[in-house]
Scaffold this active site. Structure first.
Site: not given
Length: 396
Positions: A139, A167, A269, A331
């Protein structure tokens, strides 16, 4: 539209939804969409489930299409329960669990979670690999990845995990196999090989941390000029790190090596506008709707996000071995961040092929705008909104 306006959504957001073909009535389901938890396998007996129901003053409804998942009324808070404090349950939306399930993780797989924070999907993946394989979590936000580290330690899932602040669009480290001689970090020192990773501890001396930082910066500048080297902030005993020198850990594999020794499974994700998450949109009631206009509706931001999403997907796929599987999810419910990104990616990557998600035959979701892709939404699925696409890498 009138029903959605009644719950306080600003006109600018309603226009954004209309432009992207999103039904605004999904935001009227906030009080009926369940909260979901996942039970850590083997941690809770049937009798303890009954105790948990008594503690919550509510029945736990088993999610029939997703193992170890249960639903609760949305107003229930799990953080004060003993099972949560003891690391036996954690909150994760069922749609997010479906994205992990779509990977079909098997024991022994080497898995890359390229956007690992906040950590629930990382925990589920670590549960699924069992006693072999590894999970690499990446992350770009150090504080968010530190929260992941806290989470996997709480749930005692860190043994086969390593976490890098990096990154995700440029991360280039492939999995390392566990060393057969990594029984004791001290053995290496006794053989004269002193510059190696020993057992991880959060209480390293200041001088050692300073030297490690210098070493990271030095290796980073040698490998890829202008790109900061990934920062390793956690590694488990069987993650393959113990016994490696820093040069060995940070070695960049060539493309042919990645094809054979890359990750078996990759989860991307990706960062998005979060417009499919009802609870996220609700927060703008407190943050201020003008904040939503800056974070979600600003055209420059959404354009930069789609570029980021494409680069994350492309890099995740680059690190996948031939025959491996990659799941891309967001999402967001907008086509620009989902189908459009997938179509561009397929046009530019001849070795990429969309796969059917075999487990989805009984999932409560709709087909996406491209065959073999899926969409979850609060009205259809009783979950948060999520887009899911699964790819495999073909031999060139």
């Amino acid at each position: 539209m009138e029903e959605a306006s009644a719950i306080g959504l600003p006109e600018a957001f309603l226009d954004f939804l209309k432009e992207n073909g999103v039904d605004p009535s999904i935001y009227t389901t906030a009080d009926s969409t369940p909260r979901y938890i996942r039970l850590k396998p083997g941690s809770i007996s049937e009798a303890q489930i009954q105790q948990l129901e008594a503690e919550f003053k509510s029945k736990l409804e088993k999610v029939g299409w997703l193992p170890n998942f249960y639903s609760l009324p949305p107003q229930i808070h799990i953080a004060n329960s003993m099972a949560y404090k003891e690391g036996k349950i954690y909150g994760i939306d069922a749609a997010s669990g479906a994205a992990v399930s779509a990977l079909n993780v098997s024991e022994g797989d080497h898995v890359l979670d390229l956007c690992a924070a906040p950590g629930a999907k990382l925990c589920m993946t670590l549960d699924l690999i069992g006693n072999s394989g590894s999970v690499t979590g990446v992350d770009v936000a150090r504080h968010r990845l530190a929260a992941c580290r806290t989470m996997i330690q709480k749930y005692a899932l860190g043994d086969r995990c390593r976490l890098f602040v990096a990154d995700g669009t440029t991360f280039s480290l492939i999995p390392v196999m566990e060393h057969s001689d990594s029984k004791s970090g001290g053995e290496f020192a006794s053989k004269g090989k002193v510059d190696v990773f020993k057992e991880w501890t959060s209480k390293r001396p200041w001088k050692e941390r300073k030297n490690a930082k210098k070493a990271r910066e030095g290796i980073g500048s040698q490998l890829v000029p202008g790109i900061q080297d990934p920062e390793l902030i956690f590694y488990g005993w069987h993650s393959g790190v113990i016994g490696l020198s820093r040069t060995e850990l940070y070695k960049i594999a060539c493309d042919s090596e990645v094809l054979k020794c890359g990750y078996d499974k990759v989860l991307v994700d990706a960062e998005c506008t979060h417009d499919g998450s009802i609870r996220h949109i609700q927060k703008f009631d407190h943050w201020g709707w003008e904040t939503l206009e800056r974070r979600v509706l600003d055209a420059e931001r959404t354009d930069s996000l789609t570029v980021l999403q494409f680069r994350l997907l492309s890099n995740g796929f680059r690190l996948l071995k031939v025959g491996g599987s990659l799941v891309y999810s967001t999402c967001s419910l907008t086509a620009a961040q989902n189908e459009d990104v997938v179509e561009q990616f397929l046009r530019e990557n001849a070795s990429a092929e969309l796969q059917e998600i075999d487990a989805a035959t009984n999932w409560p979701c709709k087909s996406g705008g491209i065959p073999k892709t899926l969409r979850f939404d609060p009205l259809t699925s009783q979950t948060s909104g999520l887009f899911v696409a699964k790819f495999t890498k073909l031999a060139s």
